[in-house]
Motif scaffolding. Sequence first.
Motif, PDB file in Angstrom:
ATOM      1  N   GLN A 130      45.586  39.831  33.641  1.00 62.58           N
ATOM      2  CA  GLN A 130      45.939  39.706  35.062  1.00 62.58           C
ATOM      3  C   GLN A 130      47.422  39.962  35.286  1.00 62.58           C
ATOM      4  OE1 GLN A 130      44.127  36.533  37.377  1.00 62.58           O
ATOM      5  NE2 GLN A 130      42.790  36.107  35.657  1.00 62.58           N
ATOM      6  N   GLN A 131      48.233  39.594  34.283  1.00 67.38           N
ATOM      7  CA  GLN A 131      49.654  39.911  34.374  1.00 67.38           C
ATOM      8  C   GLN A 131      49.963  41.088  33.452  1.00 67.38           C
ATOM      9  OE1 GLN A 131      51.592  36.192  33.476  1.00 67.38           O
ATOM     10  NE2 GLN A 131      50.805  35.209  35.315  1.00 67.38           N
ATOM     11  N   GLY A 235      34.151  37.873  28.049  1.00 67.66           N
ATOM     12  CA  GLY A 235      34.360  36.775  28.993  1.00 67.66           C
ATOM     13  C   GLY A 235      33.141  35.890  29.038  1.00 67.66           C
ATOM     14  N   ASN A 236      32.905  35.264  30.204  1.00 71.95           N
ATOM     15  CA  ASN A 236      31.815  34.302  30.277  1.00 71.95           C
ATOM     16  C   ASN A 236      30.439  34.937  30.076  1.00 71.95           C
ATOM     17  OD1 ASN A 236      30.987  35.394  32.832  1.00 71.95           O
ATOM     18  ND2 ASN A 236      32.697  34.291  33.760  1.00 71.95           N
TER      19      ASN A 236
ATOM     20  N   GLY B 187      36.831  31.196  37.908  1.00 69.40           N
ATOM     21  CA  GLY B 187      37.360  32.286  37.085  1.00 69.40           C
ATOM     22  C   GLY B 187      38.710  31.992  36.468  1.00 69.40           C
ATOM     23  N   VAL B 238      34.000  30.343  34.316  1.00 69.62           N
ATOM     24  CA  VAL B 238      34.826  30.381  33.111  1.00 69.62           C
ATOM     25  C   VAL B 238      35.423  31.772  32.942  1.00 69.62           C
ATOM     26  CG1 VAL B 238      34.706  30.322  30.583  1.00 69.62           C
ATOM     27  CG2 VAL B 238      33.569  28.549  31.934  1.00 69.62           C
ATOM     28  N   ARG B 239      36.717  31.812  32.653  1.00 68.40           N
ATOM     29  CA  ARG B 239      37.362  33.101  32.397  1.00 68.40           C
ATOM     30  C   ARG B 239      37.054  33.546  30.974  1.00 68.40           C
ATOM     31  NH1 ARG B 239      38.629  37.802  33.680  1.00 68.40           N
ATOM     32  NH2 ARG B 239      40.688  38.627  33.229  1.00 68.40           N
ATOM     33  N   LYS B 240      37.273  32.616  30.056  1.00 70.14           N
ATOM     34  CA  LYS B 240      37.025  32.931  28.642  1.00 70.14           C
ATOM     35  C   LYS B 240      36.811  31.647  27.881  1.00 70.14           C
ATOM     36  CE  LYS B 240      38.915  35.182  24.586  1.00 70.14           C
ATOM     37  NZ  LYS B 240      37.553  35.297  24.079  1.00 70.14           N
ATOM     38  N   TYR B 241      35.943  31.712  26.864  1.00 71.63           N
ATOM     39  CA  TYR B 241      35.766  30.552  25.984  1.00 71.63           C
ATOM     40  C   TYR B 241      36.834  30.609  24.905  1.00 71.63           C
ATOM     41  CZ  TYR B 241      31.142  30.893  28.108  1.00 71.63           C
ATOM     42  OH  TYR B 241      30.114  30.977  29.006  1.00 71.63           O
ATOM     43  N   SER B 243      38.447  29.579  21.135  1.00 65.46           N
ATOM     44  CA  SER B 243      38.001  29.176  19.798  1.00 65.46           C
ATOM     45  C   SER B 243      39.112  28.498  19.009  1.00 65.46           C
ATOM     46  CB  SER B 243      37.523  30.368  18.981  1.00 65.46           C
ATOM     47  OG  SER B 243      36.855  31.287  19.763  1.00 65.46           O
ATOM     48  N   ASP B 247      44.328  30.420  21.261  1.00 64.75           N
ATOM     49  CA  ASP B 247      43.626  31.116  22.358  1.00 64.75           C
ATOM     50  C   ASP B 247      43.948  30.453  23.688  1.00 64.75           C
ATOM     51  OD1 ASP B 247      42.309  32.699  20.599  1.00 64.75           O
ATOM     52  OD2 ASP B 247      40.335  31.747  20.824  1.00 64.75           O
ATOM     53  N   GLN B 250      47.582  30.618  24.938  1.00 64.93           N
ATOM     54  CA  GLN B 250      47.837  32.002  25.391  1.00 64.93           C
ATOM     55  C   GLN B 250      47.247  32.252  26.773  1.00 64.93           C
ATOM     56  OE1 GLN B 250      46.481  35.334  23.114  1.00 64.93           O
ATOM     57  NE2 GLN B 250      47.980  34.898  21.507  1.00 64.93           N
ATOM     58  N   LEU B 251      46.024  31.733  26.969  1.00 63.20           N
ATOM     59  CA  LEU B 251      45.357  31.923  28.259  1.00 63.20           C
ATOM     60  C   LEU B 251      46.171  31.295  29.385  1.00 63.20           C
ATOM     61  CD1 LEU B 251      41.661  31.327  27.169  1.00 63.20           C
ATOM     62  CD2 LEU B 251      42.563  33.428  28.157  1.00 63.20           C
ATOM     63  N   SER B 254      49.512  33.461  29.753  1.00 60.88           N
ATOM     64  CA  SER B 254      49.370  34.789  30.344  1.00 60.88           C
ATOM     65  C   SER B 254      48.794  34.711  31.758  1.00 60.88           C
ATOM     66  CB  SER B 254      48.491  35.664  29.456  1.00 60.88           C
ATOM     67  OG  SER B 254      47.215  35.086  29.325  1.00 60.88           O
ATOM     68  N   GLY B 255      48.669  33.472  32.278  1.00 65.32           N
ATOM     69  CA  GLY B 255      48.247  33.317  33.663  1.00 65.32           C
ATOM     70  C   GLY B 255      46.771  33.575  33.899  1.00 65.32           C
ATOM     71  N   GLU B 256      45.982  33.644  32.819  1.00 69.35           N
ATOM     72  CA  GLU B 256      44.560  33.909  33.006  1.00 69.35           C
ATOM     73  C   GLU B 256      43.815  32.671  33.498  1.00 69.35           C
ATOM     74  OE1 GLU B 256      43.075  36.817  32.738  1.00 69.35           O
ATOM     75  OE2 GLU B 256      44.744  37.970  31.920  1.00 69.35           O
TER      76      GLU B 256
END
Lengths: 301, 379, 364
Positions: A130-131, A235-236, B187, B238-241, B243, B247, B250-251, B254-256
């Motif tokens: 996103q960035q 992703g999800n 998200g 959910v944006r990302k799972y 582990s 992770d 970082q998420l 990085s503004g995710e």
Amino acid sequence: MDRVRTNRRVKTLVASAIPVTWVVVLLLVPYALLLIQSFWRLRNGTLTHELTTENYRRLFGTSLYPATILYSAGVALRVTVFSLLLAFPVAYVLAFKVRKHKTLLYMAVIIPLWVSYVVRAYAWKIILGQQGILNGLLMSMGIIRTPLTVLLYSTAAVVLALTHIYTPFTLMPIYAVLDAIPPALKEASQDLYANRWRTFIHVILPLSLPGVVAGCTFAFVLSMGDFLAPQLLGGNDSALMVSNLVWSLFGVAYNWPLGAAVSVVMLALTLVLLWVAGRVEARGSYGGEARASVTDYAAPV
Amino acid sequence: MLGALLAGCGGGGSHSNAPHGLASKIAITATGDARADAATYLKQLCPKPIGGELNFMVWEGYTDSVFTAPFERACGVKINATYMGSSDDLVAKLRAGGSQTIDLVSPSSDAITEIIQAGLAAALDTTRLPSFGDLMAGFRALPVARSGGKTYGEPWAFGPNPLIYDSTKVTPRPVSWAVFWDDRYKGRISVQDDIATLYMVAQYLGLDDPKDPAKLYNLSDADLDKVKAKAMELRPRVRKYWSTAGDMTQLFQSGEIVLGEGWPLMTHQLRAVKFPAAEVIPNEGTTAWADHWVLTSGAQNLDAAYAWLEYAAQPFTQKMLADVTGYIVANPGARAYMTPEQATGQHDISEYGAHVNFWQWGSKRDKYQEIWNAVKAAQ
Amino acid sequence: MTPIVELRGLTKRFGAFTALDGISLAVAAGEFLTVLGASGSGKTTTLRLIAGFDLATEGRILIEGADVAALPPFKRPVNTVFQQYALFPHMSVRDNVGYGLRMQRVPHREIGPRVTEALEMVQLGPFAERAPRQLSGGQQQRVALARAIVNRPRVLLLDEPLGALDLKLRRAMQLELKDLQSKLGITFIYVTHDQEEALTMSDRVALMRGGRIEQLGAPRDLYDRPRSRYVADFIGETNLLPAVANDRDPGMVTVAGPAGPIPVRVEVRADGVRAGIPLWLSVRPESLSVVAAAAPAASGDGAGNSLPATVREIVYAGSVVKLHLALADGTTIVALRSPSDPPFASGSSVQLRWPASQGVLVAD
């Protein structure tokens, strides 16, 4: 005379012993063990050596497993199509249009193979986030107002990264086949009143078919079995491909029998695919026996 | 592995002459400087090098060089560490023969029972650990590390699985897991790629019974269906799972994502880089973990292993662990090295246990796994 | 009569290298013209420019009066037979032969009979359904030929078509090709490095050297009246004796003898021969007669020349005996004799004799 013949037979036997042993020890035995294991039962977290078809019934009876195999195949198919669309023109230009520094350019195309997979996956994170660079560019150009989230942690990101990773694998056999086409065949075709396009359709394309099939098989089989891209960039809805599932069954759930069953099904699918690819190739070359056959390249999965 | 074996043989040799286990505690004069005290202490713990190697499989953060490097230098022991991704990861690894190649592990309160049950752990000889008694009584009393009258685990650290959020983006301060289903954060959420996420959903649904902590890990099929349905609602949000702790941080960076469920380690690491991370234990409660050091059944180089275990129990070692991870450490004596501010974060496990549900190894773990995979799978 | 193919000032450069240096050539309809030369002489380049596989740097290529120099190969009314045949490996023999007709969109019902006819012409009727790979080299060569002639081109270009065949098959194919050419009346432009092949088959031969035509003419002209030492040496076998021109008598030259220069009479002088530059006297081995040193001068042959020589080696070659001799200055000479002629012993002194009409004086 007889002694000569016996002697030769012994030599043949000895010479073939090494590859045969290799195949048996490294291929057949592990696969046989996998097959046997897929019929074992897991009881209270412990493997028991009772035979059962339960694992296969669970595999086909739970939508999770077929759905994941199907999803993986869908991803692999897209990767294959994109890899082919990218690799063929590049291979064509390298084989026919480039005269100077051909090897150098070929290396430039292949070099990404030497860069660690994980590094490349992280590079995509930097570009697609996103960035990230791409969103930043699109926003500064005024094309979008808010960052696109579909770029990263999505099936698109997985397909993109896999295409990036496996395109060189597709390119290599196609280039090898194109480069082996004698220039005189192109000239002969043009001499016989075919323009460049018809020469491509009637001569170059059919002759490149074995390489195309081999390259596509590479892209499909390798990306179908990929494990890292969904984990790093999924992703999800795109974090689980069949290898992640197998890993989870082996490494997390300690359900080796079910993991083995999924692996056996995947292996069977791969073998069917290789067989079909072999047939397509055989048809592609007149009178059987192709120059570069997929079975020359195909590594067991 | 060969190295470990050879080292094990060497260790065995010295073992027969004079066991390295200590009859009495080493006393040093505390200076209040954890590093300096560790150095003084290690000189006496290892008057001469023990040698060999130790193979660890531990949670991220548990082999930080701040406290492992002085030990490696003083005792001449090389530590090879692998991180575990989840409790199941560790158990599967040990089952698949890892108990023969790994010497020490740091299972949480769930995996430890399974490891002991499966015969993958070796009972501790607490006479070789004179500082064992200094560790928090309530932690030592946890039934999970005991079996058949024997002790298998040395308490190390514990903590919750809090809700972590970016305090500049999430306002007001969340008080319920319900914030995960809030459209404002759709998200922009991350949860662990693990069945721990199912526990969280079950707690949100009120399926956790504070009087019967085991229920959460042994839910009925009907309850599990509810959990699955709610988890499926969470899925598109959910944006990302994640582990690994890396992770997750970082998420955030990085503004995710702006919130998620994680470990205090992450909050701690994010704050260390001046990221406005905050954490909270929501009203519905959360799960927690209590991590022990456990010797595997095939552990080699026992002299080195016991030296490590004794060193791990020391207040200055535990202070350094708290610095690195932000976890609540097992030796209350560590607080003497802390600023009052840092010390307020340290609690007694018995008082803490009332707010959280410590992980257990449920009987339907396989089923939980399949549900989790089904949630992740493409529909 | 307009030539069917005409090259005017044709030049081809590859970077700094000039492969073809402004050649001009006119080929008559129905002619069998051979472009002969060593490798690198420009013969294949010439053919490729006519076919259109390479584009000329300068000059014009006229086919039936129309300039085709800028046209791609598929728009030129010529067909090519390639050195390595270049058959399409993924097509049957029949499909290979029919390829050109299909590409020209000849009506389908016409293609079948024409392909069959072409295959029968090269005696390959029964092999129509085979793959090229399943044929021998000679058979593949015939397919390549059929694939070209089925299009009934006005001009057929052949690039060393027999180069990959063994000697016996090559000889047989030479005759077959020549026969086919006269039967079909197609103009052949035939590239080869084999001078014997060129002499056997051609109406005319263009001998190339360094991107230029060294000599163009009927095989006999090139053999009997070479324009230069290069031609004399390249075509057939010859003896080259260093000679010095006589300022006063243009019909006389001197060559080295055991006791000073010996005068020799010549009747044929190539262009560019003049005093003060290195000259050679070319005498074919079959023109030399070898007689014992003491033998009297042959009567009735006023223009006869005679040189003393020493026999070095005698090689029996079936129908002929090859005599290797040495002149006084060490120059090696080869002479042919019949096995029935009285033999000489190695080391014996002899006289070489030849009529003045059989010696050609050439410059470099």
